[in-house]
Design an enzyme around this catalytic site. Sequence first.
Site, mmCIF file in Angstrom:
data_model
loop_
_atom_site.group_PDB
_atom_site.id
_atom_site.type_symbol
_atom_site.label_atom_id
_atom_site.label_comp_id
_atom_site.label_asym_id
_atom_site.label_seq_id
_atom_site.Cartn_x
_atom_site.Cartn_y
_atom_site.Cartn_z
ATOM 1 N N ARG A 38 3.468 -1.428 -4.799
ATOM 2 C CA ARG A 38 4.379 -1.614 -4.077
ATOM 3 C C ARG A 38 5.636 -0.694 -4.876
ATOM 4 O O ARG A 38 6.445 -0.678 -5.187
ATOM 5 C CB ARG A 38 5.398 -2.357 -3.650
ATOM 6 C CG ARG A 38 4.586 -3.412 -2.633
ATOM 7 C CD ARG A 38 3.799 -2.584 -1.435
ATOM 8 N NE ARG A 38 3.703 -3.472 -0.332
ATOM 9 C CZ ARG A 38 2.169 -3.503 -0.670
ATOM 10 N NH1 ARG A 38 1.270 -2.985 -0.961
ATOM 11 N NH2 ARG A 38 1.852 -4.044 0.691
ATOM 12 N N SER B 178 8.696 -8.171 3.911
ATOM 13 C CA SER B 178 8.340 -9.254 3.116
ATOM 14 C C SER B 178 9.786 -8.277 1.771
ATOM 15 O O SER B 178 9.337 -7.336 1.652
ATOM 16 C CB SER B 178 7.071 -8.944 2.511
ATOM 17 O OG SER B 178 5.841 -10.049 3.347
ATOM 18 N N GLU C 30 10.937 -7.044 -3.065
ATOM 19 C CA GLU C 30 10.444 -5.944 -2.771
ATOM 20 C C GLU C 30 11.245 -5.218 -1.962
ATOM 21 O O GLU C 30 11.644 -3.675 -1.965
ATOM 22 C CB GLU C 30 8.938 -6.031 -1.734
ATOM 23 C CG GLU C 30 8.151 -4.430 -1.174
ATOM 24 C CD GLU C 30 7.246 -5.498 -0.814
ATOM 25 O OE1 GLU C 30 6.363 -6.686 -1.000
ATOM 26 O OE2 GLU C 30 6.661 -4.583 0.319
HETATM 27 C C1 LIG Z 1 8.945 -5.202 10.661
HETATM 28 C C2 LIG Z 1 8.771 -5.296 8.813
HETATM 29 C C3 LIG Z 1 7.499 -5.495 9.057
HETATM 30 C C4 LIG Z 1 7.357 -4.461 7.510
HETATM 31 N N1 LIG Z 1 5.571 -4.642 7.120
HETATM 32 C C5 LIG Z 1 5.590 -3.644 6.316
HETATM 33 C C6 LIG Z 1 4.258 -3.803 5.360
HETATM 34 O O1 LIG Z 1 3.004 -4.282 6.385
HETATM 35 N N2 LIG Z 1 3.571 -3.674 4.484
HETATM 36 C C7 LIG Z 1 4.883 -3.236 3.829
HETATM 37 O O2 LIG Z 1 4.053 -2.047 2.154
HETATM 38 N N3 LIG Z 1 5.838 -2.809 3.947
HETATM 39 C C8 LIG Z 1 6.400 -3.207 5.349
HETATM 40 N N4 LIG Z 1 7.311 -3.323 5.762
HETATM 41 C C9 LIG Z 1 8.752 -3.006 5.063
HETATM 42 C C10 LIG Z 1 8.777 -1.105 4.545
HETATM 43 O O3 LIG Z 1 8.790 -0.867 6.372
HETATM 44 C C11 LIG Z 1 8.170 -0.495 3.756
HETATM 45 O O4 LIG Z 1 8.586 -0.554 3.299
HETATM 46 C C12 LIG Z 1 8.027 1.486 4.051
HETATM 47 O O5 LIG Z 1 7.476 2.242 3.708
HETATM 48 C C13 LIG Z 1 9.470 1.739 3.573
HETATM 49 O O6 LIG Z 1 9.779 2.915 4.875
HETATM 50 P P1 LIG Z 1 11.293 3.418 4.977
HETATM 51 O O7 LIG Z 1 11.264 4.694 5.663
HETATM 52 O O8 LIG Z 1 11.520 2.596 5.972
HETATM 53 O O9 LIG Z 1 11.984 3.885 3.699
HETATM 54 P P2 LIG Z 1 13.638 3.313 3.414
HETATM 55 O O10 LIG Z 1 13.692 1.764 3.725
HETATM 56 O O11 LIG Z 1 14.270 4.066 3.876
HETATM 57 O O12 LIG Z 1 13.887 3.605 1.793
HETATM 58 C C14 LIG Z 1 12.620 3.017 1.342
HETATM 59 C C15 LIG Z 1 13.052 3.776 -0.205
HETATM 60 O O13 LIG Z 1 12.525 4.683 -0.421
HETATM 61 C C16 LIG Z 1 12.866 6.233 -0.274
HETATM 62 N N5 LIG Z 1 12.567 6.875 -0.240
HETATM 63 C C17 LIG Z 1 13.082 7.090 1.821
HETATM 64 N N6 LIG Z 1 12.395 8.418 1.968
HETATM 65 C C18 LIG Z 1 11.942 9.065 0.962
HETATM 66 C C19 LIG Z 1 11.645 10.608 0.228
HETATM 67 N N7 LIG Z 1 11.486 11.026 1.436
HETATM 68 N N8 LIG Z 1 11.744 10.683 -0.959
HETATM 69 C C20 LIG Z 1 11.898 10.067 -2.122
HETATM 70 N N9 LIG Z 1 12.472 8.958 -1.666
HETATM 71 C C21 LIG Z 1 11.650 7.551 -0.622
HETATM 72 C C22 LIG Z 1 14.102 5.507 -0.653
HETATM 73 O O14 LIG Z 1 15.446 5.948 -1.155
HETATM 74 C C23 LIG Z 1 14.368 3.592 -0.931
HETATM 75 O O15 LIG Z 1 14.480 3.561 -2.410
HETATM 76 C C24 LIG Z 1 7.977 -3.836 6.201
HETATM 77 C C25 LIG Z 1 9.152 -3.314 7.327
HETATM 78 C C26 LIG Z 1 9.475 -4.823 8.385
HETATM 79 C C27 LIG Z 1 10.621 -3.888 8.917
#
Ligand SMILES: Cc1cc2nc3c(=O)[nH]c(=O)nc-3n(C[C@H](O)[C@H](O)[C@H](O)COP(=O)(O)OP(=O)(O)OC[C@H]3O[C@@H](n4cnc5c(N)ncnc54)[C@H](O)[C@@H]3O)c2cc1C
Length: 309
Positions: free
Chosen positions: A180, A229, A299
């Site tokens: 992560r 998480s 995380e």
């Molecule tokens: C119900 C639920 C279940 C989940 N299950 C999992 C799981 O099984 N495994 C897991 O790992 N995570 C899980 N997550 C967490 C989350 O979905 C992941 O971390 C996901 O990768 C975040 O993607 P996002 O586009 O929403 O990023 P955001 O929340 O929008 O951003 C997260 C980080 O990424 C950065 N970021 C976003 N886009 C870019 C880009 N283009 N370039 C550089 N930095 C960027 C942001 O600045 C921030 O620091 C879950 C979340 C929920 C709500």
Amino acid sequence: MLTARRAGAIDSGTGVAGMRGALRLDEPMARHTSWRAGGRAQRYFVPADAEDLQCFLRGTPSEEPLLWVGLGSNLLVRDGGLRGMVISTARLNACHFIAERAIVAQAGTSCARIARLAAQLGLTGAEFLAGIPGTLGGALCMNAGAFGGETWELVGSVETIDRQGGRRRRERPDFEVGYREVRGPADEWYLAAELVLATDPEGGGIDRIKALLGRRAELQPMGQPSCGSVFQNPPGDHAARLIDVSGLKGFSIGNAAVSEKHANFIVNRGGATAADIEALIEHVRCTVAERHGLWLKPEVRIVGEAPGH
Ligand SMILES: Cc1cc2nc3c(=O)[nH]c(=O)nc-3n(C[C@H](O)[C@H](O)[C@H](O)COP(=O)(O)OP(=O)(O)OC[C@H]3O[C@@H](n4cnc5c(N)ncnc54)[C@H](O)[C@@H]3O)c2cc1C
């Protein structure tokens, strides 16, 4: 607190000539985060495409803080809001098959779409992405993973963009990838990635995706706003187990509560503030540290200002 103007107002004065995307002022980030909580962004830009983003970045003051947002599924924005500019990748979502086993996707493509496309093409390895409710950009930033798979295991190369709008192809060795966590070149963000998968002669990818989604629905509180998480798993253990045996399931502060179904989830029961959620995160950390002698590491990314700053 950063609340000077009408929410979501279109910025007419501080845009960049030729810009085609949408620039908004005082945009409520609760609309763009899966916790449905938190403050406003001073400026919020949704580029129309990669060229529009390049043009916009060239015209953006170099000292202005930048935060990239995908689907906000791993983000807590404090109630006082975000100074500077948020870049949303919502419209950077092209995704296609390029060669025998490779898919190229832009940063704003949803993980679920990539998983589905790969399965439809008879490729395997991306099924775990199906249940991650974020974008590829967020998954690259977090090295998101599930059910034994991790995003960077699939990466052939990435395309990045810097503050001046400069685009580069970067290879896997340019990044230090951990659980992560990913460290790469400073002040570069993900525009796209090439994902290399394996062929799947037996097929059945769509069925495997359905099974993984079913498993999630059994284990996770799917109907309530959360960020998945909250804490990383410590080596050799599970954060959820430590929180559960600390008696914290159901514990709440304001309208934020530790999920009864999955102790590593904090859910918004309706109207929780970012301060409620952050206070609960701290309470969980302190309680687990007292009982088990270790500090859980969040995380989720916590950004922005506390109210009054
Ligand atoms: C119900 C639920 C279940 C989940 N299950 C999992 C799981 O099984 N495994 C897991 O790992 N995570 C899980 N997550 C967490 C989350 O979905 C992941 O971390 C996901 O990768 C975040 O993607 P996002 O586009 O929403 O990023 P955001 O929340 O929008 O951003 C997260 C980080 O990424 C950065 N970021 C976003 N886009 C870019 C880009 N283009 N370039 C550089 N930095 C960027 C942001 O600045 C921030 O620091 C879950 C979340 C929920 C709500």
